[in-house]
Every structure is written in structure tokens, then in C-alpha cells.
Design a protein around this motif. Sequence first.
Motif, PDB file in Angstrom:
ATOM      1  N   VAL A  13       0.848  -1.196   0.000  1.00 46.57           N
ATOM      2  CA  VAL A  13       0.000   0.000   0.000  1.00 46.57           C
ATOM      3  C   VAL A  13       0.886   1.250   0.000  1.00 46.57           C
ATOM      4  O   VAL A  13       0.642   2.208  -0.748  1.00 46.57           O
ATOM      5  N   ASN A  14       1.917   1.257   0.816  1.00 46.94           N
ATOM      6  CA  ASN A  14       2.813   2.408   0.879  1.00 46.94           C
ATOM      7  C   ASN A  14       3.476   2.679  -0.475  1.00 46.94           C
ATOM      8  O   ASN A  14       3.558   3.828  -0.915  1.00 46.94           O
ATOM      9  N   GLY A  16       2.344   1.837  -3.367  1.00 40.38           N
ATOM     10  CA  GLY A  16       1.291   2.287  -4.281  1.00 40.38           C
ATOM     11  C   GLY A  16       0.969   3.749  -4.097  1.00 40.38           C
ATOM     12  O   GLY A  16       0.828   4.504  -5.069  1.00 40.38           O
ATOM     13  N   VAL A  17       0.860   4.187  -2.848  1.00 41.33           N
ATOM     14  CA  VAL A  17       0.571   5.593  -2.557  1.00 41.33           C
ATOM     15  C   VAL A  17       1.693   6.473  -3.104  1.00 41.33           C
ATOM     16  O   VAL A  17       1.430   7.522  -3.704  1.00 41.33           O
ATOM     17  N   GLY A  54       0.502   2.192  -9.418  1.00 39.06           N
ATOM     18  CA  GLY A  54       0.153   2.587  -8.053  1.00 39.06           C
ATOM     19  C   GLY A  54      -1.223   2.088  -7.651  1.00 39.06           C
ATOM     20  O   GLY A  54      -1.414   1.578  -6.540  1.00 39.06           O
ATOM     21  N   ALA A  55      -2.199   2.207  -8.556  1.00 44.26           N
ATOM     22  CA  ALA A  55      -3.552   1.722  -8.265  1.00 44.26           C
ATOM     23  C   ALA A  55      -3.560   0.206  -8.082  1.00 44.26           C
ATOM     24  O   ALA A  55      -4.239  -0.325  -7.192  1.00 44.26           O
ATOM     25  N   GLU A  57      -1.038  -1.601  -7.028  1.00 46.24           N
ATOM     26  CA  GLU A  57      -0.400  -1.882  -5.742  1.00 46.24           C
ATOM     27  C   GLU A  57      -1.356  -1.590  -4.583  1.00 46.24           C
ATOM     28  O   GLU A  57      -1.393  -2.350  -3.611  1.00 46.24           O
ATOM     29  N   LEU A  58      -2.113  -0.525  -4.684  1.00 45.37           N
ATOM     30  CA  LEU A  58      -3.103  -0.238  -3.632  1.00 45.37           C
ATOM     31  C   LEU A  58      -4.130  -1.355  -3.538  1.00 45.37           C
ATOM     32  O   LEU A  58      -4.503  -1.781  -2.434  1.00 45.37           O
ATOM     33  N   THR A  59      -4.588  -1.829  -4.669  1.00 48.97           N
ATOM     34  CA  THR A  59      -5.580  -2.913  -4.694  1.00 48.97           C
ATOM     35  C   THR A  59      -5.000  -4.193  -4.095  1.00 48.97           C
ATOM     36  O   THR A  59      -5.644  -4.850  -3.263  1.00 48.97           O
ATOM     37  N   ALA A  62      -4.448  -3.736  -0.320  1.00 53.07           N
ATOM     38  CA  ALA A  62      -5.728  -3.798   0.403  1.00 53.07           C
ATOM     39  C   ALA A  62      -6.239  -5.233   0.491  1.00 53.07           C
ATOM     40  O   ALA A  62      -6.771  -5.639   1.523  1.00 53.07           O
TER      41      ALA A  62
END
Length: 136
Positions: A13-14, A16-17, A54-55, A57-59, A62
Motif C-alpha cells: 500500500v505504501n 502504491g501511494v 500505483g492503483a 499496488e493499492l488494490t 488492500a
Amino acid sequence: HLPPRLITGAYIVNTGVSKLGAGEETAKGLHGMAAAAYPFLGKLDAQTFTRLLGAGELTLGASLLLPIVPTALAGLGLAGFSAGLLGLYLRIPGMRQNRSLRPTAQGTPLAKDAWLLGIGLSFVLDAVLSRGDDTG
């Protein structure tokens, strides 16, 4: 599986952000490296590629952090993602010592993605091997 899910999920998440807020120079660097290993990515604009990465990685992060996502599914995503990262390590010149899998100093940050692959595969294997186990 809670500790490795939390640690890898938070880490991903980090990253990705940080990619969502990446500047043009960072985006060009990430995109150039990815396109060198996977030429089809060269068709994307650097900023678009970096935002999509990034999106993604966030997915993925999560899915690892949220307990409603089955560990096998989160592990499958982690294994696929880390296999792609290891592809960078294997395909980009200068990441490995000559005729070896051992990383160079430049390749060490990518070589560490082998740990992520191992974690992802262990999640999947644990789920597959424990399907018939009723002991909990």
C-alpha cells in the motif's frame, strides 16, 4: 497468516501511494525500467503507467490487509505481482552478476522480491493443502 499479510500489505500500500504521487522524472524512470523488461509497456505514457501501477499496488495491498479477502486469493495476487517484479530482475542488464542469479548492488532491491513470491506461494499452497483438513 496475519503477520505476513499485514506486513506485505502495508508495504505494498505504501509503495502504491508513493507511485500515485510520483513526479514526471520518477514516472519516466519506473516506466523506462518496466518497458525495458516488458516492451509492450512502452506503448503507455509514463505517468499513466505509474498511476496504473500505483492503483494496482493499492488494490493488492488492500487485498492482503482486508481479512474478508481469502488468503489464497490474496496470495495468488501477490505471487503474480512479485513474479512480474522478478521478471525485471531477470531481464534488465546489470541486475545480476555475470552468468549467475546472484544480484549486483544495483539488482539487490529487485532481488528482494523473491521473498514476496515465496510469501504469496505459501499462502496459495497452504490453502490448497489444507482444503481436506478439518482440524482448523
